[in-house]
Design a protein around this motif. Structure first.
Motif, PDB file in Angstrom:
ATOM      1  N   HIS A  59       0.791  -1.212  -0.094  1.00  0.00           N
ATOM      2  CA  HIS A  59      -0.014   0.047   0.017  1.00  0.00           C
ATOM      3  C   HIS A  59       0.859   1.412  -0.005  1.00  0.00           C
ATOM      4  N   ASN A  60       0.488   2.367  -0.703  1.00  0.00           N
ATOM      5  CA  ASN A  60       1.257   3.578  -0.850  1.00  0.00           C
ATOM      6  C   ASN A  60       1.230   4.321   0.260  1.00  0.00           C
ATOM      7  N   ASN A  61       0.424   4.229   1.363  1.00  0.00           N
ATOM      8  CA  ASN A  61       0.386   4.859   2.695  1.00  0.00           C
ATOM      9  C   ASN A  61       1.561   4.000   3.647  1.00  0.00           C
ATOM     10  N   MET A  62       2.166   2.945   3.253  1.00  0.00           N
ATOM     11  CA  MET A  62       3.173   2.300   3.921  1.00  0.00           C
ATOM     12  C   MET A  62       4.560   2.741   3.431  1.00  0.00           C
ATOM     13  N   THR A  63       4.853   3.945   3.333  1.00  0.00           N
ATOM     14  CA  THR A  63       6.345   4.121   2.827  1.00  0.00           C
ATOM     15  C   THR A  63       7.216   3.545   3.438  1.00  0.00           C
ATOM     16  N   GLU A  64       7.167   3.531   4.713  1.00  0.00           N
ATOM     17  CA  GLU A  64       8.214   3.078   5.784  1.00  0.00           C
ATOM     18  C   GLU A  64       8.420   1.520   5.796  1.00  0.00           C
ATOM     19  N   GLU A  65       7.365   0.909   5.507  1.00  0.00           N
ATOM     20  CA  GLU A  65       7.282  -0.627   5.297  1.00  0.00           C
ATOM     21  C   GLU A  65       8.373  -1.224   4.335  1.00  0.00           C
ATOM     22  N   ILE A  66       9.122  -1.901   4.572  1.00  0.00           N
ATOM     23  CA  ILE A  66      10.035  -2.480   3.430  1.00  0.00           C
ATOM     24  C   ILE A  66      10.036  -4.160   3.501  1.00  0.00           C
ATOM     25  N   GLU A  67       9.568  -4.776   4.627  1.00  0.00           N
ATOM     26  CA  GLU A  67       9.753  -6.132   4.592  1.00  0.00           C
ATOM     27  C   GLU A  67       8.584  -7.094   4.324  1.00  0.00           C
ATOM     28  N   SER A  68       7.621  -6.369   3.646  1.00  0.00           N
ATOM     29  CA  SER A  68       6.409  -7.296   3.275  1.00  0.00           C
ATOM     30  C   SER A  68       5.741  -6.641   1.961  1.00  0.00           C
ATOM     31  N   ALA A  78      -1.966   0.325  -4.036  1.00  0.00           N
ATOM     32  CA  ALA A  78      -0.963  -0.389  -3.680  1.00  0.00           C
ATOM     33  C   ALA A  78      -0.013  -0.680  -4.795  1.00  0.00           C
ATOM     34  N   CYS A  79       0.797   0.313  -5.173  1.00  0.00           N
ATOM     35  CA  CYS A  79       1.721   0.493  -6.403  1.00  0.00           C
ATOM     36  C   CYS A  79       3.314   0.704  -6.002  1.00  0.00           C
ATOM     37  N   HIS A  80       3.432   0.426  -4.600  1.00  0.00           N
ATOM     38  CA  HIS A  80       4.920   0.467  -4.101  1.00  0.00           C
ATOM     39  C   HIS A  80       5.481  -0.951  -4.202  1.00  0.00           C
ATOM     40  N   LEU A  81       6.415  -1.149  -5.364  1.00  0.00           N
ATOM     41  CA  LEU A  81       7.077  -2.549  -5.440  1.00  0.00           C
ATOM     42  C   LEU A  81       7.931  -3.064  -4.464  1.00  0.00           C
ATOM     43  N   ASN A  82       7.889  -3.939  -3.585  1.00  0.00           N
ATOM     44  CA  ASN A  82       8.875  -4.489  -2.870  1.00  0.00           C
ATOM     45  C   ASN A  82       9.566  -5.669  -3.467  1.00  0.00           C
ATOM     46  N   ILE A  83      10.796  -5.870  -3.577  1.00  0.00           N
ATOM     47  CA  ILE A  83      11.621  -6.959  -4.058  1.00  0.00           C
ATOM     48  C   ILE A  83      12.622  -7.436  -3.000  1.00  0.00           C
ATOM     49  N   SER A  84      12.325  -8.652  -2.714  1.00  0.00           N
ATOM     50  CA  SER A  84      13.233  -9.323  -1.608  1.00  0.00           C
ATOM     51  C   SER A  84      14.109 -10.581  -2.026  1.00  0.00           C
ATOM     52  N   PHE A  85      15.261 -10.257  -1.557  1.00  0.00           N
ATOM     53  CA  PHE A  85      16.176 -11.537  -1.778  1.00  0.00           C
ATOM     54  C   PHE A  85      16.376 -12.519  -0.561  1.00  0.00           C
ATOM     55  N   MET A  86      16.652 -13.651  -0.841  1.00  0.00           N
ATOM     56  CA  MET A  86      17.058 -14.523   0.238  1.00  0.00           C
ATOM     57  C   MET A  86      17.901 -14.220   1.448  1.00  0.00           C
ATOM     58  N   SER A  87      18.952 -13.374   1.084  1.00  0.00           N
ATOM     59  CA  SER A  87      19.864 -12.832   1.903  1.00  0.00           C
ATOM     60  C   SER A  87      19.472 -11.561   2.931  1.00  0.00           C
ATOM     61  N   LYS A  92      12.583  -1.249  -2.628  1.00  0.00           N
ATOM     62  CA  LYS A  92      11.355  -0.927  -2.592  1.00  0.00           C
ATOM     63  C   LYS A  92      11.223   0.177  -3.772  1.00  0.00           C
ATOM     64  N   LEU A  93      10.332   0.190  -4.508  1.00  0.00           N
ATOM     65  CA  LEU A  93      10.352   1.367  -5.554  1.00  0.00           C
ATOM     66  C   LEU A  93       8.860   1.601  -6.169  1.00  0.00           C
ATOM     67  N   ALA A  94       8.688   2.970  -6.500  1.00  0.00           N
ATOM     68  CA  ALA A  94       7.558   3.450  -7.079  1.00  0.00           C
ATOM     69  C   ALA A  94       8.004   3.886  -8.448  1.00  0.00           C
ATOM     70  N   ALA A  95       7.452   3.865  -9.766  1.00  0.00           N
ATOM     71  CA  ALA A  95       7.574   4.435 -10.811  1.00  0.00           C
ATOM     72  C   ALA A  95       6.435   4.640 -11.755  1.00  0.00           C
ATOM     73  N   GLU A  96       6.592   5.509 -12.563  1.00  0.00           N
ATOM     74  CA  GLU A  96       5.343   5.603 -13.366  1.00  0.00           C
ATOM     75  C   GLU A  96       5.158   4.631 -14.546  1.00  0.00           C
ATOM     76  N   SER A  97       6.269   4.037 -15.047  1.00  0.00           N
ATOM     77  CA  SER A  97       6.223   2.889 -15.846  1.00  0.00           C
ATOM     78  C   SER A  97       7.116   1.607 -15.601  1.00  0.00           C
ATOM     79  N   ALA A  98       6.973   0.708 -16.034  1.00  0.00           N
ATOM     80  CA  ALA A  98       8.107  -0.585 -15.949  1.00  0.00           C
ATOM     81  C   ALA A  98       8.001  -1.392 -17.219  1.00  0.00           C
ATOM     82  N   LYS A  99       9.216  -1.671 -17.431  1.00  0.00           N
ATOM     83  CA  LYS A  99       9.465  -2.669 -18.906  1.00  0.00           C
ATOM     84  C   LYS A  99      10.163  -4.043 -18.264  1.00  0.00           C
TER      85      LYS A  99
END
Length: 103
Positions: A59-68, A78-87, A92-99
């Motif tokens: 969710h966009n209003n959860m800017t500080e949350e980065i672990e879920s 809900a357009c903030h993307l979280n990408i988590s690695f096994m380490s 966490k990022l938000a963008a107008e477009s992605a390819k």
């Protein structure tokens, strides 16, 4: 000013990787308005840095949350993307477009 982020993955040469998988996968984000990261767990082997654990939107209003993440697909609230690695390293990022491109 260009506000771009490009993430690239190269297929592993391990025998557990299917031969019909693409050799590379690139995600390119344009007009980035949010970019945060959480450091990796120093006790985790470096071999876990390139292994994706999860990818989802929060969710966009959860800017500080980065672990879920809340959803598997973006929505207006809900357009903030979280990408988590096994380490434990997380982006966490938000963008107008992605390819996405594969080769």
């Amino acid at each position: 000013m260009n506000r771009k982020v490009k993430l690239s993955w190269v297929k592993s040469t391990g025998d557990w990787v299917a031969t019909d998988c693409p050799n590379t996968l690139d995600l390119e984000f344009s007009s980035v308005s949010l970019f945060k990261c959480k450091e990796r767990d120093s006790g985790t082997p470096y071999t876990e840095d390139d292994c994706l654990e999860s990818l989802g939107f929060i969710h966009n209003n959860m800017t500080e949350e980065i672990e879920s993440f809340a959803k598997a697909a973006p929505s207006p609230d809900a357009c903030h993307l979280n990408i988590s690695f096994m380490s434990g390293f997380t982006l966490k990022l938000a963008a107008e477009s992605a390819k996405c491109s594969i080769s």
